[in-house]
Motif scaffolding. Structure first.
Motif, PDB file in Angstrom:
ATOM      1  N   ILE A  97     -49.077 -29.913 -58.454  1.00  0.00           N
ATOM      2  CA  ILE A  97     -49.412 -28.695 -57.710  1.00  0.00           C
ATOM      3  C   ILE A  97     -49.476 -28.995 -56.221  1.00  0.00           C
ATOM      4  CG2 ILE A  97     -51.355 -27.148 -57.215  1.00  0.00           C
ATOM      5  CD1 ILE A  97     -51.797 -27.010 -60.266  1.00  0.00           C
ATOM      6  N   VAL A  98     -50.117 -30.106 -55.874  1.00  0.00           N
ATOM      7  CA  VAL A  98     -50.253 -30.442 -54.450  1.00  0.00           C
ATOM      8  C   VAL A  98     -48.889 -30.769 -53.844  1.00  0.00           C
ATOM      9  CG1 VAL A  98     -51.253 -32.088 -52.836  1.00  0.00           C
ATOM     10  CG2 VAL A  98     -52.629 -31.206 -54.691  1.00  0.00           C
ATOM     11  N   VAL A  99     -48.100 -31.557 -54.571  1.00  0.00           N
ATOM     12  CA  VAL A  99     -46.813 -31.990 -54.022  1.00  0.00           C
ATOM     13  C   VAL A  99     -45.831 -30.821 -53.954  1.00  0.00           C
ATOM     14  CG1 VAL A  99     -44.852 -33.519 -54.369  1.00  0.00           C
ATOM     15  CG2 VAL A  99     -47.145 -34.357 -54.756  1.00  0.00           C
ATOM     16  N   LEU A 100     -45.782 -30.018 -55.029  1.00  0.00           N
ATOM     17  CA  LEU A 100     -44.854 -28.880 -55.030  1.00  0.00           C
ATOM     18  C   LEU A 100     -45.261 -27.846 -53.995  1.00  0.00           C
ATOM     19  CD1 LEU A 100     -44.112 -28.112 -58.766  1.00  0.00           C
ATOM     20  CD2 LEU A 100     -42.757 -29.396 -57.155  1.00  0.00           C
ATOM     21  N   GLY A 101     -46.565 -27.676 -53.817  1.00  0.00           N
ATOM     22  CA  GLY A 101     -47.037 -26.669 -52.876  1.00  0.00           C
ATOM     23  C   GLY A 101     -46.730 -27.037 -51.447  1.00  0.00           C
ATOM     24  N   LEU A 132     -52.078 -22.557 -48.902  1.00  0.00           N
ATOM     25  CA  LEU A 132     -51.404 -21.464 -49.598  1.00  0.00           C
ATOM     26  C   LEU A 132     -50.362 -22.017 -50.578  1.00  0.00           C
ATOM     27  CD1 LEU A 132     -51.373 -18.410 -49.693  1.00  0.00           C
ATOM     28  CD2 LEU A 132     -49.590 -18.412 -47.967  1.00  0.00           C
ATOM     29  N   GLY A 133     -49.745 -23.127 -50.198  1.00  0.00           N
ATOM     30  CA  GLY A 133     -48.761 -23.766 -51.075  1.00  0.00           C
ATOM     31  C   GLY A 133     -49.370 -24.127 -52.412  1.00  0.00           C
ATOM     32  N   GLY A 165     -39.990 -30.979 -49.293  1.00  0.00           N
ATOM     33  CA  GLY A 165     -41.334 -31.110 -48.704  1.00  0.00           C
ATOM     34  C   GLY A 165     -42.363 -30.246 -49.399  1.00  0.00           C
ATOM     35  N   GLY A 166     -41.962 -29.535 -50.455  1.00  0.00           N
ATOM     36  CA  GLY A 166     -42.886 -28.614 -51.108  1.00  0.00           C
ATOM     37  C   GLY A 166     -42.563 -27.188 -50.704  1.00  0.00           C
ATOM     38  N   ILE A 167     -43.177 -26.237 -51.427  1.00  0.00           N
ATOM     39  CA  ILE A 167     -42.852 -24.835 -51.184  1.00  0.00           C
ATOM     40  C   ILE A 167     -43.179 -24.455 -49.743  1.00  0.00           C
ATOM     41  CG2 ILE A 167     -43.302 -22.462 -51.892  1.00  0.00           C
ATOM     42  CD1 ILE A 167     -44.070 -23.571 -54.653  1.00  0.00           C
TER      43      ILE A 167
END
Lengths: 439, 279
Positions: free
Chosen positions: A370-374, A380-381, A420-422
């Motif tokens: 969750i942290v990396v994808l966000g 907010l990511g 870099g994530g969303i």
């Protein structure tokens, strides 16, 4: 070139809405047979039932998702263009800053819109336990993501055992609640402090480790905690876990069927319904998550928060600036762990039952994902990534064994499309404005 | 070096050994306050190792580094961890390969350099968390200091830009500005002119002179660019294979036969020597 940048920026809101509406329409067409209709087993015979609210949620999600996606793509293109415009010329940096500044109000707007949706969700789905339950799960992951963001996103310490602190929080409340009769609100700060202590216990020996090595140790730590919980039967109940953990109360009013003591329903003169508790739990985790968000956002703008980020960027330079790396790292571990502990208390209170099975490595992996994808460090990511990672397996229930495949594919796609994530963009903690005033 | 005042920093019989390699061999050096002391020598002479010993990044095998701190008295730098060398002894360094916080803005880089003062004012983040006025004032003061240095180093236009996005010469200046925000007594610059064009080097010369004369900051300077070292240094120390081979004013050092030998090699033929560097 400036006109080009303008051109990508000048996509009108109407055009974006039209684009999103098209996607939503396609989602509707696909969704009617796939989501809107379902088979139910009624007395041995299969009958077709409708699920319009779910379909509506799906279409709305597609619409909102497309809006965000479209916006993110435009932003990405504009920024890339601005970057290419001048690899060496210093003007580039200003243009990037400008495009970022332009993007800020919209992101804030998305944040407020998400908050509005979150606040009003139980109003629309008051009698749909599934939706509120799933939203509660999403929020637990949002809160965990925000907590882990301190350690991984800000301080840059790769922690693969975050679930350990979640477990410490949950078990602290489980034990205090069942053995000593503590309530949710009494146990919350104690469990947070307990988890923070464990954060320091993990942080201390790993101070000199970085990157992969730190990841291995934290992974081991997560497993150690779980194995202890399985084996220390006297304390933790072993594999059987801890059952009948007390539920949280609303300022001392229990949310349960009417009895001797005044309950929430009797106090407010309401008809008791089990959904009250579900909705109360939803608002409770929403409040906890929002407090976490405000807390982490403020910490980020304080000296300690800047030191966390500086530590992520360059530890040696930090030392040369007189920063005590040990204290900075331990504070990141402790605060991240504390937030995980709070989430754990809520988890225990919500479920009423905890066992080591809830705290396996795959939980750590999902929170980290969750942290990396966000987008590391983006608040907010984390919300967007939690929605994707929790809702995707839920929506994919119809695909049974293929859902993990779908889950994996989505993760790969996001990483290919946005490495870099969303939301990879980093908002500065302070700004210089020409007249010397801080904005 | 003026004999009247006690030296700000005195290095005595410093030795640093890495296994079989003697990186610094019995080196002694005095650094005076308000002056620029150059440290030169061929590649691998031990200059950066010397800085690492000074600033607590390495623990010297032997010898002592004493700082005569005006407020805190005599301090033994070799016994302090690196963050205390910067924080307590106010000996601040820059790095040969620039070490900024690349994703943070230039202003934030300079704020991180003031971490200790701000962290103290934020009372373990509690005063900061609730935005108490004491902390707000401290933050304002820190920001004013950062902005002051940015203006003087002509970086103010880039205050809100991520440090890593800026050109090389500018990053060098940011690193110096950031070190200045720590309030150094002694500023150790490791090749600040590397990669700068002639105009930027000339500006650096002026800046260094200004810092020493007007701000009273002692500067220890490792540099290969002779146009910088010979121009700005009051005193020069030459290292070769970890040993100090010469010391003195720029003119003395340039004429020293040992220095010429170290830079140009052994003169076993009857060729004329060409001192390789002139200001």
């Amino acid at each position: 070139m400036a006109t080009l940048v303008l051109a990508t920026h000048s996509i009108s809101p109407a055009a974006r809405f039209k684009d999103a509406a098209t996607v939503a329409f396609i989602a509707l067409l696909l969704g009617i047979p796939m989501i809107g209709l379902t088979t139910v087993d009624q007395g041995g015979a299969l009958r077709i039932a409708t699920r319009w609210p779910t379909l509506f949620a799906f279409v709305a999600a597609a619409f909102a998702g497309r809006l965000v996606l479209r916006y993110a793509i435009d932003q990405f293109k504009a920024r890339k263009l601005a970057h290419e415009r001048s690899a060496a010329a210093t003007a580039a940096a200003d243009a990037v800053a400008d495009s970022r500044r332009a993007g800020r109000p919209l992101l804030t707007w998305v944040g407020w819109a998400a908050l509005g949706v979150a606040l009003s969700l139980p109003v629309f789905f008051a009698d749909n336990r599934y939706v509120v339950d799933t939203a509660t799960t999403v929020l637990i992951y949002v809160m965990l993501g925000w907590g882990l963001n301190v350690v991984v996103g800000l301080a840059g310490l790769l922690d693969l055992g975050y679930v350990a602190f979640y477990a410490v929080g949950a078990y602290t409340y489980g034990i205090l609640g069942t053995q000593f009769g503590w309530g949710f609100w009494q146990a919350l700060p104690v469990a947070g402090a307990m988890a923070a202590t464990f954060g320091i216990i993990l942080g201390w020996p790993t101070l000199r480790l970085r990157g992969d090595y730190l990841a291995i140790v934290t992974l081991g730590f997560g497993e150690i905690i779980r194995v202890i919980l399985v084996n220390w039967t006297e304390l933790s109940g072993g594999p059987n876990g801890i059952a009948s953990i007390p539920r949280p109360s609303f300022f001392g009013l229990e949310l349960k069927p009417p009895g001797d003591d005044p309950t929430f329903a009797s106090f407010f003169g309401l008809e008791y319904s089990p959904s009250q508790r579900i909705i109360f739990l939803y608002y409770l985790i929403l409040a906890l998550a929002l407090i976490t968000n405000v807390f982490v956002s403020r910490m980020r703008k304080l000296p300690i928060g800047r030191a966390w980020e500086a530590m992520r960027e360059d530890e040696i330079a930090c030392k040369a600036m007189g920063i005590n790396a040990r204290n900075v790292k331990l504070s990141a571990f402790a605060i991240g762990a504390m937030l995980g502990g709070f989430a754990g208390v809520f988890f225990a209170a919500r479920m009423g039952f905890i066992s080591p099975e809830s705290f396996t490595f795959s939980e750590s992996a999902i929170i980290l994902a969750i942290v990396v994808l966000g987008g590391m460090g983006s608040q907010l990511g984390v919300v967007l990534a939690s929605l994707v990672l929790v809702l995707l397996p839920e929506l994919g229930r119809d695909f049974a064994e293929y859902r993990m495949l779908l889950f994996g594919a989505a993760m790969v796609l996001i990483m290919v499309w946005k490495p870099g994530g969303i939301l990879a963009h980093r908002e500065p903690t302070m700004r210089y404005v020409a007249d010397g005033e801080k904005r | 070096m003026s004999a009247a005042t006690a030296p700000l920093l005195s290095v005595e019989r410093l030795t640093m050994r890495f296994g079989g390699l003697l990186a610094i061999d019995d080196m002694s050096l005095d650094v005076a306050g308000r002056q620029i002391t150059g440290v030169i020598g061929p590649n691998g002479a031990g200059k950066t190792t010397f800085f690492n010993c000074l600033t607590g990044f390495y623990k010297p095998t032997d010898g002592s580094v004493r700082l005569n701190h005006p407020q805190r008295g005599l301090m033994r730098l070799e016994a302090l961890p690196s963050h205390q060398v910067a924080h307590k002894a106010q000996v601040v360094r820059t790095f040969q390969n620039i070490r900024l916080f690349p994703k943070m803005t230039v202003l934030e880089n300079l704020m991180v350099a003031q971490h200790n003062a701000l962290q103290h004012a934020s009372r373990f983040s509690l005063a900061g968390l609730f935005g108490l006025s004491g902390y707000r004032q401290a933050e304002k003061k820190a920001m004013d200091k950062a902005i002051g240095w940015l203006k003087r180093l002509d970086l103010i236009d880039k205050a809100n830009t991520a440090a890593g996005d800026l050109p090389y010469g500018m990053q060098r200046r940011i690193e110096i500005a950031r070190a200045l925000c720590v309030d150094p007594l002694l500023l150790c610059l490791d090749e600040p002119a590397a990669g700068l064009n002639p105009r930027e080097s000339a500006e650096l010369n002026e800046l260094l002179k200004h810092l020493a004369r007007d701000e009273g900051i002692a500067i220890l300077l490792i540099e290969h660019d002779m146009s910088v070292v010979m121009n700005v240094s009051d005193h020069i120390c030459v290292l070769n294979y970890g040993r100090k081979i010469a010391e003195g004013s720029p003119t003395q050092v340039q004429q020293d036969p040992n220095v010429i030998k170290a830079y140009l090699g052994e003169d076993d033929a009857d060729e004329q020597l060409h001192p390789e560097a002139r200001p």
